[in-house]
Enzyme design. Structure first.
Site, PDB file in Angstrom:
ATOM      1  N   SER A   1       0.937  -1.066  -0.014  1.00 12.01           N
ATOM      2  CA  SER A   1       0.042  -0.155   0.070  1.00 12.01           C
ATOM      3  C   SER A   1       0.893   1.153   0.073  1.00 12.01           C
ATOM      4  O   SER A   1       2.235   1.120   0.364  1.00 12.01           O
ATOM      5  CB  SER A   1      -0.759  -0.045   1.321  1.00 12.01           C
ATOM      6  OG  SER A   1      -1.425   1.264   1.653  1.00 12.01           O
TER       7      SER A   1
ATOM      8  N   TYR B   1      -2.042  -0.956  10.761  1.00 11.30           N
ATOM      9  CA  TYR B   1      -2.008  -0.973   9.336  1.00 11.30           C
ATOM     10  C   TYR B   1      -0.730  -0.676   8.609  1.00 11.30           C
ATOM     11  O   TYR B   1       0.069  -1.153   7.799  1.00 11.30           O
ATOM     12  CB  TYR B   1      -3.397  -0.404   8.653  1.00 11.30           C
ATOM     13  CG  TYR B   1      -3.340  -0.575   7.203  1.00 11.30           C
ATOM     14  CD1 TYR B   1      -3.674  -2.010   6.600  1.00 11.30           C
ATOM     15  CD2 TYR B   1      -3.268   0.514   6.106  1.00 11.30           C
ATOM     16  CE1 TYR B   1      -3.964  -2.246   5.325  1.00 11.30           C
ATOM     17  CE2 TYR B   1      -3.262   0.038   4.968  1.00 11.30           C
ATOM     18  CZ  TYR B   1      -3.770  -1.292   4.420  1.00 11.30           C
ATOM     19  OH  TYR B   1      -3.717  -1.294   3.013  1.00 11.30           O
TER      20      TYR B   1
HETATM   21  N1  NAP Z   1      -8.602  -1.165  -0.986  1.00 15.12           N
HETATM   22  C1  NAP Z   1      -7.882  -0.146  -0.910  1.00 15.12           C
HETATM   23  O1  NAP Z   1      -7.919   1.033  -0.812  1.00 15.12           O
HETATM   24  C2  NAP Z   1      -6.152  -0.744  -0.835  1.00 15.12           C
HETATM   25  C3  NAP Z   1      -5.145   0.013  -1.074  1.00 15.12           C
HETATM   26  C4  NAP Z   1      -3.889  -0.184  -0.820  1.00 15.12           C
HETATM   27  C5  NAP Z   1      -3.748  -1.639  -0.348  1.00 15.12           C
HETATM   28  N2  NAP Z   1      -4.819  -2.518  -0.213  1.00 15.12           N
HETATM   29  C6  NAP Z   1      -4.483  -3.859  -0.017  1.00 15.12           C
HETATM   30  O2  NAP Z   1      -4.835  -4.599  -1.017  1.00 15.12           O
HETATM   31  C7  NAP Z   1      -5.294  -5.921  -0.308  1.00 15.12           C
HETATM   32  C8  NAP Z   1      -6.665  -6.271  -0.872  1.00 15.12           C
HETATM   33  O3  NAP Z   1      -7.544  -5.417  -0.440  1.00 15.12           O
HETATM   34  P1  NAP Z   1      -9.075  -5.313  -0.913  1.00 15.12           P
HETATM   35  O4  NAP Z   1      -9.118  -3.793  -0.879  1.00 15.12           O
HETATM   36  O5  NAP Z   1      -9.237  -6.045  -2.012  1.00 15.12           O
HETATM   37  O6  NAP Z   1      -9.880  -5.969   0.478  1.00 15.12           O
HETATM   38  P2  NAP Z   1     -11.357  -6.529   0.540  1.00 15.12           P
HETATM   39  O7  NAP Z   1     -12.262  -6.320  -0.773  1.00 15.12           O
HETATM   40  O8  NAP Z   1     -11.711  -6.258   1.840  1.00 15.12           O
HETATM   41  O9  NAP Z   1     -10.997  -8.339   0.250  1.00 15.12           O
HETATM   42  C9  NAP Z   1      -9.936  -8.729   1.187  1.00 15.12           C
HETATM   43  C10 NAP Z   1      -9.792 -10.139   0.651  1.00 15.12           C
HETATM   44  O10 NAP Z   1      -9.122 -10.988   1.837  1.00 15.12           O
HETATM   45  C11 NAP Z   1      -9.760 -11.943   2.051  1.00 15.12           C
HETATM   46  N3  NAP Z   1      -9.467 -12.060   3.676  1.00 15.12           N
HETATM   47  C12 NAP Z   1      -9.517 -11.096   4.602  1.00 15.12           C
HETATM   48  N4  NAP Z   1      -9.350 -11.839   5.804  1.00 15.12           N
HETATM   49  C13 NAP Z   1      -8.957 -12.972   5.632  1.00 15.12           C
HETATM   50  C14 NAP Z   1      -8.446 -14.044   6.481  1.00 15.12           C
HETATM   51  N5  NAP Z   1      -8.197 -13.798   7.602  1.00 15.12           N
HETATM   52  N6  NAP Z   1      -8.192 -15.111   5.903  1.00 15.12           N
HETATM   53  C15 NAP Z   1      -8.222 -15.305   4.647  1.00 15.12           C
HETATM   54  N7  NAP Z   1      -8.568 -14.570   3.760  1.00 15.12           N
HETATM   55  C16 NAP Z   1      -9.027 -13.133   4.296  1.00 15.12           C
HETATM   56  C17 NAP Z   1     -11.266 -11.621   2.214  1.00 15.12           C
HETATM   57  O11 NAP Z   1     -12.081 -12.784   2.152  1.00 15.12           O
HETATM   58  P3  NAP Z   1     -12.911 -13.302   3.155  1.00 15.12           P
HETATM   59  O12 NAP Z   1     -13.635 -12.079   4.050  1.00 15.12           O
HETATM   60  O13 NAP Z   1     -14.033 -14.232   2.745  1.00 15.12           O
HETATM   61  O14 NAP Z   1     -11.925 -14.025   4.091  1.00 15.12           O
HETATM   62  C18 NAP Z   1     -11.115 -10.927   0.657  1.00 15.12           C
HETATM   63  O15 NAP Z   1     -11.126 -12.094  -0.393  1.00 15.12           O
HETATM   64  C19 NAP Z   1      -4.965  -5.865   1.196  1.00 15.12           C
HETATM   65  O16 NAP Z   1      -3.855  -6.501   1.522  1.00 15.12           O
HETATM   66  C20 NAP Z   1      -5.191  -4.246   1.400  1.00 15.12           C
HETATM   67  O17 NAP Z   1      -4.277  -4.047   2.366  1.00 15.12           O
HETATM   68  C21 NAP Z   1      -6.066  -2.013  -0.492  1.00 15.12           C
END
Ligand code: NAP
Length: 259
Positions: A144, A157
């Site tokens: 991130s 985070y």
């Molecule tokens: N969205 C943003 O603005 C942003 C920006 C920078 C970086 N990121 C990074 O990108 C990555 C993905 O983010 P996203 O925005 O796509 O998030 P998201 O939509 O909340 O998706 C998160 C995914 O991780 C899975 N997950 C969560 N907790 C888990 C656990 N304990 N065990 C196994 N799987 C788990 C969730 O599925 P389940 O709930 O079914 O487990 C889901 O498939 C993260 O690392 C986040 O920090 C996101």
């Protein structure tokens, strides 16, 4: 003979957090290049839906592992049974809690580090030596912009993402020293705000705490991105794919900033 339109045919890709958001987009991008996929998240139904999409997109095979990466036994089993055969490892599953310092309790801090850092570490430890033995491998850690700078009310985070980038850099150097003959790369992508459930939760919080309406809250988050707009998950997936497809791998231990 390899099909140029399917450069990942014969490669096994493990994607964590593949049930929605960025992980789903990454899975579909890898599927369209012919990879065999293993998709990981807790929600089996969400994984099954993405698996159907991935098959339609061209994945040579798709397996689903409904695993809670916070469960150390389940994580160890995933490492032993699946990570060891991964040619591509995308550590994407993550949590982004928001709390002021005094409300960042030990459990919240530990769970954030456990999911965002320890799980990627364990999966890298299982996968890398095996990738090296097959002389090819790609690891992409989804970090991130919070891996590169501080943001308020997100100390756990920000700490976890800085550490994930540090892990990426350290293992990249170690891999280059130990496995000189292998085409092995480890890199991180560092997106700003991406339009997923994580941003939806941040918008809800801003509406509640700052008293702004939903559109204003989204604008406020978008304005924090280097490009002034929210990214789409497929844009992050494109960056991940570019790192995976480098032939031979040219980038090592880099933080690819997206915004
Ligand atoms: N969205 C943003 O603005 C942003 C920006 C920078 C970086 N990121 C990074 O990108 C990555 C993905 O983010 P996203 O925005 O796509 O998030 P998201 O939509 O909340 O998706 C998160 C995914 O991780 C899975 N997950 C969560 N907790 C888990 C656990 N304990 N065990 C196994 N799987 C788990 C969730 O599925 P389940 O709930 O079914 O487990 C889901 O498939 C993260 O690392 C986040 O920090 C996101």
């Amino acid at each position: 003979m390899t099909d140029a339109s399917l450069p990942l045919a014969g490669r096994h890709a493990l994607v964590t957090g593949a049930g929605r958001g960025i992980g789903r987009a990454v899975a579909l991008a890898l599927a369209a290049r012919g990879a065999a996929l293993t998709l990981v998240a807790r929600n089996a139904r969400a994984l099954a839906a993405v698996a159907d999409e991935a098959r339609a997109a061209g994945a040579s095979s798709v397996g689903c592992e409904a695993v809670d990466l916070l469960d150390r036994d389940d994580l160890a089993e995933l490492c032993e049974t699946v990570a060891v055969s991964a040619d591509v490892l995308v550590n994407n599953a993550g949590t982004a809690p928001s709390a002021p310092l005094e409300k960042t309790h030990d459990d919240l801090f530990d769970e954030t580090l456990e999911l965002n850092l320890r799980a990627p570490f364990a999966l890298c430890r299982a996968a890398l030596p095996e990738m090296a033995s097959r002389a090819w491998g790609r690891v992409v850690n989804v970090a991130s912009t919070a891996a590169l700078e501080g943001f308020a009310y997100t100390s756990a985070y920000v700490a976890s993402k800085h550490a994930l980038l540090g892990l990426t850099r350290a293992l990249s150097v170690e891999a280059a020293q130990r496995w000189k003959d292998a085409d092995l790369t480890l890199n991180a992508v560092c997106p700003g705000f991406v339009d997923t459930d994580i941003v939806a939760r941040s918008v809800e919080r801003l509406v509640r705490v700052a008293g702004v309406d939903e559109a204003a809250a989204r604008d406020r988050l978008a304005a924090m991105n280097p490009g002034g707009r929210l990214l789409r998950p497929d844009e992050v997936a494109d960056a991940v794919l570019a790192l995976v497809l480098e032939q031979p791998g040219a980038r090592h231990g880099e933080a690819l900033v997206l915004g």
